[in-house]
Design an enzyme around this catalytic site. Structure first.
Site, PDB file in Angstrom:
ATOM      1  N   ASP A  54      -1.263  -3.585 -14.277  1.00 52.28           N
ATOM      2  CA  ASP A  54      -1.818  -3.305 -15.932  1.00 52.28           C
ATOM      3  C   ASP A  54      -2.362  -4.671 -16.670  1.00 52.28           C
ATOM      4  OD1 ASP A  54      -0.861  -1.073 -15.704  1.00 52.28           O
ATOM      5  OD2 ASP A  54       1.448  -0.585 -16.524  1.00 52.28           O
TER       6      ASP A  54
ATOM      7  N   CYS B 210       0.933  -1.400  -0.383  1.00 54.38           N
ATOM      8  CA  CYS B 210       0.196  -0.344   0.015  1.00 54.38           C
ATOM      9  C   CYS B 210       0.774   1.068   0.217  1.00 54.38           C
ATOM     10  CB  CYS B 210      -0.724   0.386   1.219  1.00 54.38           C
ATOM     11  SG  CYS B 210      -1.910   1.716   1.079  1.00 54.38           S
TER      12      CYS B 210
ATOM     13  N   ASN C  15       1.223  -8.803 -10.680  1.00 58.43           N
ATOM     14  CA  ASN C  15       0.025  -7.881 -10.641  1.00 58.43           C
ATOM     15  C   ASN C  15       1.130  -7.136 -11.198  1.00 58.43           C
ATOM     16  OD1 ASN C  15      -1.280  -5.455  -7.918  1.00 58.43           O
ATOM     17  ND2 ASN C  15      -2.221  -6.743  -9.729  1.00 58.43           N
TER      18      ASN C  15
END
Length: 644
Positions: free
Chosen positions: A489, A367, A487
């Site tokens: 696009d 995050c 992970n």
């Protein structure tokens, strides 16, 4: 909408759009043909790389509109929205950083304990809420037209007398709410709820965490050894002390910790995985993605400390629907080992786990938002490898048979990616069942293309480590392979299949690609682009609205919540450009289209970035906007306020 057809709603919306210089409607029935439009549009593939203008979506000339004035251009979507990002440039863009949403207030407040038409209020005459059913019903706004979507789906309405479609399941003469027992018995349900007693125990800090009490002293001792080990002169002594500490601690364990190979099997080989998403990745949206074919879904990121404190809002995040089982994981974020370890034990103790509930607990180490990063959680853990190892070791011990997984980024800074070294350490420690790598640094956010070459190189390291395992080392030999997920696009079926076939990953986790078009999971199975008609996409929105009403309720408060999250979803789905009007394929997630019009009025409406059009679409399924409703999107230029 009460007394209004869908076509009338579209006409009214188009009128509003014209006043705001948005695309004019085009009369065309080509996109509403009876076929499902599942066309393999190979004829439109780009033959050369230079056929695409950098950063621009190529649209067929007949669907282009004149370039608008600068004053009419709405704020560009910000891809940090999906993870509640916070950057300095957002202030320049006019972000609504501190959004607050008003709650619906009833004229006459009815006692919650009597809303199902039976039962007694424990406060009796001292209760400050209304107990007179007739008086309460007469004070409510007129019911919405049609049948209650929740009653129609599950055979009863949990909102009871507060439902805005009350007439469809209430016998006024008998004062009785209807229940379809057969449909109720076969309906899905929400799981991972905690009752009020458990919540009170958590709030009083009395929830038992015996495994955490055992492992945390050991993790603290590892921290001390790590600190000593940083001194080169004492490194050798620290290594010896650590071995002795491990032997001593092993004798104190009541039961040994599970290795990932001994836990429930986690099969992620080419699984279609929906990434944890803030705000938009709510339960109704995840149900929608499962309906389109997703194999694995994750909860929105839950903060470990509020989970331990019994926060009602935080405990709403791990809640899931039986349609997500098996294949549902809970993601948590924590800055300190004791927070992550205790939260993991509480989650796996209080919730249903294994094949019938939580399949894994995922630690968020990616995050990028400032609030999380500055607290030492999220991507901040990438710079604290030893602390991260301690956290995962503790989580693995207390989670029982539930596997532990982790999601990371390449690093915190563009110039110093450290994921390769970190992944090697994680695999060696053997505490995680799966690692997901987002191909960007924390510094990059979403501003550049994901680095799939780096993802592939990291995946190769994992592959080489398992091929080179020492056959004499029984412990290493018996460890199950760590799944490695990429992970970033993934916007089309070509992106997904290219990754799993050419970049060494076991699967791909999809985030924004699913927000913009949830049927991407169908495309992956079909291995072709699906040109969804406007009617099919409207049906998708209807399904989301009905899932939302099941989750948030059919009273005014629930409808307002459902409308708000539907608008959040539409703020992403409006970015979808139908493949039938594209001049060049495949579409790229970073490209932005010029002003375009659809093949019919509805398709034009669904592509509108005007917040008022999102409200109009919501009214098709949730009725007219209530005076208590307000919607504040991420951008101030899109803010919605009720009239009057």
């Amino acid at each position: 909408m009460e007394g209004t057809t869908v076509s009338q709603s579209i006409e009214a919306t188009n009128g509003a759009a014209k006043r705001d210089n948005s695309p004019a409607p085009v009369e065309s029935a080509s996109n509403d043909a009876p076929v499902n439009k599942r066309l393999k549009l190979s004829g439109t593939e780009s033959p050369t790389a230079d056929a695409r203008d950098k950063g621009i979506t190529r649209i067929k000339p007949e669907f282009l509109l004149p370039k608008p004035d600068k004053a009419t251009i709405l704020a560009q979507p910000d891809d940090d929205d999906a993870e509640a990002g916070d950057t300095k440039r957002k202030k320049e863009r006019g972000q609504n950083k501190n959004r607050r949403f008003a709650k619906a207030r009833e004229v006459v407040k009815f006692c919650e304990s009597l809303k199902n038409g039976e039962g007694t209020c424990k406060f009796g005459k001292d209760c400050k809420f209304e107990h007179d059913v007739e008086r309460y019903i007469s004070s409510k706004p007129a019911d919405l037209d049609g049948t209650c979507p929740v009653f129609d789906a599950i055979g009863y309405c949990p909102s009871g007398l507060k439902c805005r479609w009350l007439h469809s399941h209430y016998l006024a003469e008998a004062g009785k709410l209807l229940v379809d027992e057969e449909k109720k018995a076969n309906a899905g349900r929400e799981i991972n709820r905690i009752d009020r007693d458990t919540q009170n125990i958590l709030q009083k800090k009395k929830f038992p965490v015996p495994k955490s009490d055992l492992i945390l002293p050991y993790l603290d001792s590892l921290k001390e050894h790590d600190m000593i080990g940083n001194d080169g002169q004492k490194a050798e002594t620290a290594a010896k002390d650590e071995k002795e500490a491990k032997r001593d601690l092993a004798a104190t364990y009541v039961e040994p910790p599970f290795f990932p190979s001994e836990k429930k099997t986690l099969n992620l080989h080419r699984a279609k995985i929906l990434s944890p998403l803030t705000t938009v990745g709510n339960l109704p949206f995840r149900r929608l993605c499962r309906w389109f074919g997703a194999d694995v879904t994750y909860s929105e990121m839950a903060l470990a400390l509020p989970i331990l404190q019994g926060s009602k809002s935080e405990w709403a995040l791990p809640r899931s629907h039986t349609s997500e089982i098996p294949g549902f994981g809970v993601q948590i974020a924590a800055s300190k080992p004791w927070q992550a370890v205790k939260a993991t034990e509480v989650l796996t103790s209080a919730c249903e786990t294994g094949i019938s509930g939580i399949q894994d607990v995922n630690l968020n180490c990616g995050c990028p938002i400032d609030l999380i990063y500055r607290s030492g959680a999220g991507s901040a853990l990438l710079d604290s490898g030893s602390k991260l190892i301690r956290i995962l070791k503790g989580m693995n011990y207390v989670s029982g048979e539930v596997p532990v997984t982790v999601k990371i980024r390449m690093g915190t800074r563009d110039s110093h990616p450290n994921a390769k070294k970190l992944v090697a350490r994680l695999v060696n420690e053997g505490d995680v069942a799966a690692i997901t790598l987002h191909g960007r640094s924390r510094q990059q956010r979403y501003t550049r293309v994901a680095d799939w070459d780096y993802i592939s190189e990291t995946a190769q390291i994992v592959k080489d480590m398992y091929e080179a395992r020492d056959e004499k080392n029984k412990e290493q030999r018996e460890r199950r392979k760590v799944w490695f997920i990429g992970n970033g696009d993934c916007y089309s079926w070509r992106d997904w299949w290219d990754a799993v076939e050419n970049y060494n990953v076991d699967s791909v986790m999809i985030a924004r690609g699913a927000l913009i078009k949830p049927w991407i999971f169908e495309e992956i199975d079909a291995r072709q682009y699906l040109d969804k008609s406007a009617t099919e996409r409207l049906e998708m929105i209807r399904k989301f609205a009905h899932f939302g009403l099941e989750h948030w309720g059919t009273d005014e408060y629930g409808i307002n919540n459902c409308r708000r999250f539907l608008c959040e979803f539409l703020s992403f789905s409006c970015r979808y450009v139908p493949v039938g009007i594209l001049e060049v394929l495949p579409p790229k997630i970073q490209d932005r289209p010029p002003m375009w019009r659809g093949r019919n009025e509805l398709e034009t409406l669904l592509g509108s970035s005007d917040y008022r059009d999102w409200i109009k679409i919501s009214e098709m399924f949730l009725g007219p906007v209530h005076e208590s409703f307000d919607f504040k999107p991420k951008h101030k230029s899109n803010a919605y306020e009720t009239e009057g």
